[in-house]
Design a protein around this motif. Sequence first.
Motif, PDB file in Angstrom:
ATOM      1  N   ARG A  90      27.177 -10.140  16.980  1.00 21.69           N
ATOM      2  CA  ARG A  90      28.169 -10.609  15.795  1.00 21.69           C
ATOM      3  C   ARG A  90      28.651  -9.908  14.715  1.00 21.69           C
ATOM      4  NH1 ARG A  90      29.450 -15.926  16.078  1.00 21.69           N
ATOM      5  NH2 ARG A  90      28.366 -17.344  17.503  1.00 21.69           N
ATOM      6  N   GLU A  91      27.663  -9.005  14.323  1.00 19.55           N
ATOM      7  CA  GLU A  91      28.211  -7.983  13.316  1.00 19.55           C
ATOM      8  C   GLU A  91      28.959  -6.776  14.077  1.00 19.55           C
ATOM      9  OE1 GLU A  91      24.575  -6.706  11.299  1.00 19.55           O
ATOM     10  OE2 GLU A  91      24.034  -8.505  10.669  1.00 19.55           O
ATOM     11  N   ALA A  92      28.330  -6.468  15.335  1.00 21.30           N
ATOM     12  CA  ALA A  92      29.130  -5.472  15.805  1.00 21.30           C
ATOM     13  C   ALA A  92      30.525  -5.835  16.311  1.00 21.30           C
ATOM     14  CB  ALA A  92      28.499  -4.957  17.146  1.00 21.30           C
TER      15      ALA A  92
ATOM     16  N   ALA B 296      32.139  -8.096  14.594  1.00 25.58           N
ATOM     17  CA  ALA B 296      33.010  -8.607  13.340  1.00 25.58           C
ATOM     18  C   ALA B 296      34.071  -7.102  13.074  1.00 25.58           C
ATOM     19  CB  ALA B 296      32.024  -8.779  12.335  1.00 25.58           C
ATOM     20  N   SER B 297      33.643  -6.057  13.425  1.00 27.74           N
ATOM     21  CA  SER B 297      34.514  -4.818  12.872  1.00 27.74           C
ATOM     22  C   SER B 297      35.488  -4.728  13.804  1.00 27.74           C
ATOM     23  CB  SER B 297      33.390  -3.601  12.990  1.00 27.74           C
ATOM     24  OG  SER B 297      32.974  -3.532  14.423  1.00 27.74           O
ATOM     25  N   LEU B 298      35.746  -5.322  15.130  1.00 33.49           N
ATOM     26  CA  LEU B 298      36.710  -5.252  16.084  1.00 33.49           C
ATOM     27  C   LEU B 298      38.065  -5.999  15.357  1.00 33.49           C
ATOM     28  CD1 LEU B 298      35.295  -5.899  19.380  1.00 33.49           C
ATOM     29  CD2 LEU B 298      35.630  -3.824  18.380  1.00 33.49           C
ATOM     30  N   SER B 299      39.110  -5.445  15.723  1.00 36.17           N
ATOM     31  CA  SER B 299      40.564  -5.923  15.442  1.00 36.17           C
ATOM     32  C   SER B 299      40.994  -6.739  16.385  1.00 36.17           C
ATOM     33  CB  SER B 299      41.484  -4.853  15.036  1.00 36.17           C
ATOM     34  OG  SER B 299      42.712  -5.484  14.943  1.00 36.17           O
TER      35      SER B 299
ATOM     36  N   ASP C 205      37.010  -2.431  23.912  1.00 32.74           N
ATOM     37  CA  ASP C 205      36.764  -2.442  22.670  1.00 32.74           C
ATOM     38  C   ASP C 205      35.295  -3.358  22.490  1.00 32.74           C
ATOM     39  OD1 ASP C 205      38.633  -0.915  22.101  1.00 32.74           O
ATOM     40  OD2 ASP C 205      39.923  -2.666  21.075  1.00 32.74           O
ATOM     41  N   THR C 206      35.114  -4.423  23.179  1.00 37.21           N
ATOM     42  CA  THR C 206      34.088  -5.385  22.952  1.00 37.21           C
ATOM     43  C   THR C 206      32.927  -4.292  23.625  1.00 37.21           C
ATOM     44  OG1 THR C 206      35.348  -7.155  22.707  1.00 37.21           O
ATOM     45  CG2 THR C 206      32.855  -7.500  23.626  1.00 37.21           C
TER      46      THR C 206
ATOM     47  N   ALA D 257      31.481  -1.377  21.418  1.00 33.52           N
ATOM     48  CA  ALA D 257      30.773  -1.872  20.476  1.00 33.52           C
ATOM     49  C   ALA D 257      29.619  -2.523  21.037  1.00 33.52           C
ATOM     50  CB  ALA D 257      31.584  -2.972  19.817  1.00 33.52           C
TER      51      ALA D 257
ATOM     52  N   ARG E  30      26.858   0.666  21.734  1.00 27.35           N
ATOM     53  CA  ARG E  30      26.093   1.355  20.631  1.00 27.35           C
ATOM     54  C   ARG E  30      24.884   0.570  20.285  1.00 27.35           C
ATOM     55  NH1 ARG E  30      31.460   0.921  18.098  1.00 27.35           N
ATOM     56  NH2 ARG E  30      32.654   2.667  18.995  1.00 27.35           N
TER      57      ARG E  30
END
Length: 91
Positions: free
Chosen positions: A15-17, A19-22, A70-71, A74, A77
Amino acid sequence: MAALAQITPQQEAIREALASLSLPEGVALQAVELRENSFGEPSWFIIYAVAPIHLSDEDRAKQLSDLIDDTLRALDRLDLPLFEYVDFVVA
């Protein structure tokens, strides 16, 4: 029953990773679930709710395709030991 509803450390990291996505207009993260894939293997399912907006089908498909990329980038990583799947549901 309350123990089943608790968020695991891996879910929190996911969820934290994410949350940084647009996110594109009309798209929201609905759920992060640990369940079996079609082969019976435990996997992470990332589920986005998608509301209709005024875009051409091609433009919307491009947005959602970019969101999948993008997902997965993320999540790569995080070096999770399980497979990840991205799914969309109509909001």
